[in-house]
Design an enzyme around this catalytic site. Structure first.
Site, mmCIF file in Angstrom:
data_model
loop_
_atom_site.group_PDB
_atom_site.id
_atom_site.type_symbol
_atom_site.label_atom_id
_atom_site.label_comp_id
_atom_site.label_asym_id
_atom_site.label_seq_id
_atom_site.Cartn_x
_atom_site.Cartn_y
_atom_site.Cartn_z
ATOM 1 N N ASP A 55 0.860 -1.190 0.000
ATOM 2 C CA ASP A 55 0.000 0.000 0.000
ATOM 3 C C ASP A 55 0.891 1.232 0.000
ATOM 4 O OD1 ASP A 55 -2.133 2.031 0.866
ATOM 5 O OD2 ASP A 55 -3.300 0.193 0.981
ATOM 6 N N GLU A 177 -14.686 -9.270 -7.047
ATOM 7 C CA GLU A 177 -14.766 -9.720 -5.663
ATOM 8 C C GLU A 177 -16.155 -9.476 -5.080
ATOM 9 O OE1 GLU A 177 -13.025 -11.544 -3.916
ATOM 10 O OE2 GLU A 177 -14.488 -11.282 -2.330
ATOM 11 N N GLU A 181 -18.460 -7.018 3.941
ATOM 12 C CA GLU A 181 -17.860 -6.614 5.209
ATOM 13 C C GLU A 181 -18.694 -7.200 6.348
ATOM 14 O OE1 GLU A 181 -17.165 -2.351 5.208
ATOM 15 O OE2 GLU A 181 -16.359 -2.509 3.191
ATOM 16 N N LYS A 239 -19.797 -8.272 -11.455
ATOM 17 C CA LYS A 239 -19.777 -7.587 -10.157
ATOM 18 C C LYS A 239 -20.800 -6.453 -10.108
ATOM 19 C CE LYS A 239 -18.646 -6.026 -6.192
ATOM 20 N NZ LYS A 239 -19.077 -6.728 -4.975
ATOM 21 N N LEU A 285 -34.664 -8.200 1.825
ATOM 22 C CA LEU A 285 -36.039 -7.738 1.689
ATOM 23 C C LEU A 285 -36.494 -7.084 2.998
ATOM 24 C CD1 LEU A 285 -37.629 -8.049 -0.949
ATOM 25 C CD2 LEU A 285 -38.806 -10.000 0.037
ATOM 26 N N CYS A 295 -19.618 0.506 -1.526
ATOM 27 C CA CYS A 295 -19.815 -0.206 -2.802
ATOM 28 C C CYS A 295 -21.128 0.126 -3.492
ATOM 29 C CB CYS A 295 -19.698 -1.717 -2.573
ATOM 30 S SG CYS A 295 -18.026 -2.221 -2.135
ATOM 31 N N LYS A 298 -21.993 3.842 -4.997
ATOM 32 C CA LYS A 298 -21.096 4.302 -6.074
ATOM 33 C C LYS A 298 -21.112 3.332 -7.251
ATOM 34 C CE LYS A 298 -16.769 2.008 -5.014
ATOM 35 N NZ LYS A 298 -16.644 0.824 -5.859
ATOM 36 N N LYS A 365 -23.558 -0.742 8.144
ATOM 37 C CA LYS A 365 -24.155 -2.025 8.518
ATOM 38 C C LYS A 365 -23.482 -2.478 9.814
ATOM 39 C CE LYS A 365 -22.343 -5.039 5.205
ATOM 40 N NZ LYS A 365 -21.903 -6.378 4.832
ATOM 41 N N ARG A 372 -18.552 4.792 5.170
ATOM 42 C CA ARG A 372 -18.643 5.409 3.843
ATOM 43 C C ARG A 372 -20.107 5.398 3.370
ATOM 44 N NH1 ARG A 372 -13.985 2.061 0.762
ATOM 45 N NH2 ARG A 372 -14.853 0.439 2.092
#
Ligand code: NAD
Length: 476
Positions: A55, A177, A181, A239, A285, A295, A298, A365, A372
């Site tokens: 990184d 992928e 999370e 994806k 649901l 994710c 965006k 969640k 984010r």
């Protein structure tokens, strides 16, 4: 081609290949050690691979190298420590060392929404691929894992062609992928499918070898991991199509919640009755304040932008509605707050000044520290903007939330957040909140009013304890 594994058929389609480093199994690197890349690096070391995580964020790398996961993901800390100790896992900020080490390099950097539109910002992907390509000294496979607009893999192939020594024969592949999370370790070790977009038998063989640990684990547990081998464009689209479907399912039930609200029906009972139909199913649901995170929002926007560029914008026009339904749920909480607090809801929204509101939940969640585009934090900010004195508590997301929304007040515990509140809003369905005792909390608040933004509380229990309860899409 879909290959169930373990399979009763031989697998002639996947050639055995020797890793260019000469190692017996391919040596793996993961570029970008965020939620996706760090989890992958750690879990693939756990599967027995030699791994380097790279990184550009030196602080993140120092933490990982020191045995500390820089975010909250259940089960990951222990695996990190074990694999660092075993010597299979290293972390680096040195791209030359990373390039030299790996046979298969996975690109796991962020692809956020662009500041100037709905499309994906591919500048991190470009920087990672360019930097890596310039430092490669032998043949390698570069595999995209980040979520990207269709066509990105072809563009990356051109980037590699421009920046890597052509004599090395560096190849590109795509493997999207699907980890979630909160369940990321399980999802990486035991995925429900592996999708690879490849152009050559060599790339197919290398990717197969790079995932053999996953297939072998499945075999020992008598499971199958379906493998879908396809072209670049299909692999990229799988994806975003999956995320578009999930977002649509959530917005569908939230649209039903809107209708239930005006018709006097209960969306939780509606969803239960719908979910018994196996063609529909009951997962995703649950009506509430909608989806968020790094994710879904965006990705559905970038998907629309890309489809538009390709001349298929009309096909995805429904995703615009999906987005709007989702965002409307946030304002619905504001309407309910005004109603419960006896404030008028004018054209500019309600005036909630002089009220104290407890917000339970800041992450998008439970079981994550990720804030984010979190609906909970967005609603907290709306309440604050309307003049309320907002006190937030979240079991894991406090540090990130404070950085994102410094204007809010943060409390060290649920009890501290609700003390003296005129209204309590449960906005992330953490177990601590679901299982909270309404009698105990009732003693702490100034007034017993609760908005259940996730329909995760038992209305009967709360009403019996003297609370005025409002859910999403449920009658008052
Ligand atoms: P993240 O922001 O947590 O991590 C991205 C990392 O990339 C950061 O650590 C950043 O420092 C690093 N980075 C940026 N530029 C770099 C460079 N040039 N070289 C090396 N590293 C660099 O993001 P994330 O949640 O891990 O997501 C990464 C990608 O995976 C995104 O495309 C996302 O859509 C996709 N994805 C995420 C999830 C998830 O659950 N988080 C699931 C599936 C797919």
């Amino acid at each position: 081609m879909t290959i169930p594994y373990p399979s009763t058929q031989p697998l002639p389609a996947i050639p055995a290949v020797t890793p260019p480093s000469g190692a017996s199994r391919p040596r793996l690197t993961f570029l970008g050690t965020g939620y996706l890349g760090a989890t992958y690096a750690i879990c693939f070391a756990e599967l027995g691979y030699e791994v380097v995580g790279f990184d550009i964020d030196a602080e993140k790398i120092a933490k990982l190298a020191g045995g500390e996961v820089p975010f909250h993901e259940p089960g990951l800390d222990e695996l990190l420590k074990r694999n660092l100790a075993a010597g299979r896992l290293r972390f680096s900020t040195d791209i030359a060392e990373t390039a030299e080490f790996g046979d298969v390099h996975f690109i796991c950097v962020g692809t956020p929404q662009r500041a100037d539109g709905m499309g994906a910002d591919l500048s991190y992907v470009e920087a990672a691929v360019t930097g890596l390509s310039q430092h490669l000294t032998r043949k390698a496979l570069i595999v995209g894992k980040s979520t990207v607009p269709v066509g990105t893999a072809e563009w990356i192939e051109q980037l590699v062609g421009k920046h890597a020594n052509p004599e090395l024969g560096v190849e590109v592949a795509w493997s999207p992928e699907f980890l979630q999370e909160g369940f990321a370790v399980e999802d990486v070790l035991r995925p429900n499918r592996i999708v690879v977009g490849v152009k050559s038998e060599w790339a197919n063989g290398m990717l197969y070898a790079a995932h053999k640990g996953v297939f072998d684990l499945a075999a020992t547990e008598d499971r199958e991991v379906p493998l879908v081998v396809t072209d670049f464009a299909t692999a990229e689209l799988v994806k975003v199509a999956a995320n578009a479907f999930l977002a649509t399912k959530i917005s569908f039930i939230n649209a039903m919640a809107e209708v239930c609200e005006v018709a006097g029906a209960d969306v939780t009972q509606l969803a239960r009755a719908l979910g018994y139909d196996p063609r529909i199913g009951n997962r995703f649901l649950q009506a509430g304040i909608g989806f968020g995170g790094g994710c879904l929002p965006k990705d559905i926007r970038a998907f629309q932008a890309r489809a538009q560029e390709l001349g298929a914008g009309e096909a995805l026009r429904f995703l615009h509605e999906v987005d709007l339904i989702n965002l409307r749920r946030r304002t619905r909480v504001l309407q309910l707050a005004a109603e419960l607090l006896g404030r008028r809801y004018g054209p500019a929204g309600p005036d909630l000044s002089g009220t104290r509101v407890a917000v339970l939940g800041a992450t998008f969640k439970p079981n994550s520290d990720d804030v984010r585009d979190a609906p909970s934090l967005a609603v907290a900010a709306l309440l604050h903007k309307a003049g309320a004195d907002v006190h937030v508590y979240d079991p894991q997301g406090m540090e990130n939330a404070r950085r994102e929304r410094p204007e809010l007040t943060y409390e060290p515990s649920m009890n501290d957040a609700v003390r003296g509140a005129d209204l309590v809003c449960v906005l992330t369905e953490w177990a601590d909140f679901r299982n909270a005792d309404p009698v105990v909390l009732g003693e702490l608040v100034a007034a017993r009013r609760v908005i259940d933004g996730r329909n995760c509380l038992d209305p009967a229990l709360w009403t019996q304890a003297g609370w005025e309860y409002r859910g999403m899409g449920r009658p008052a």
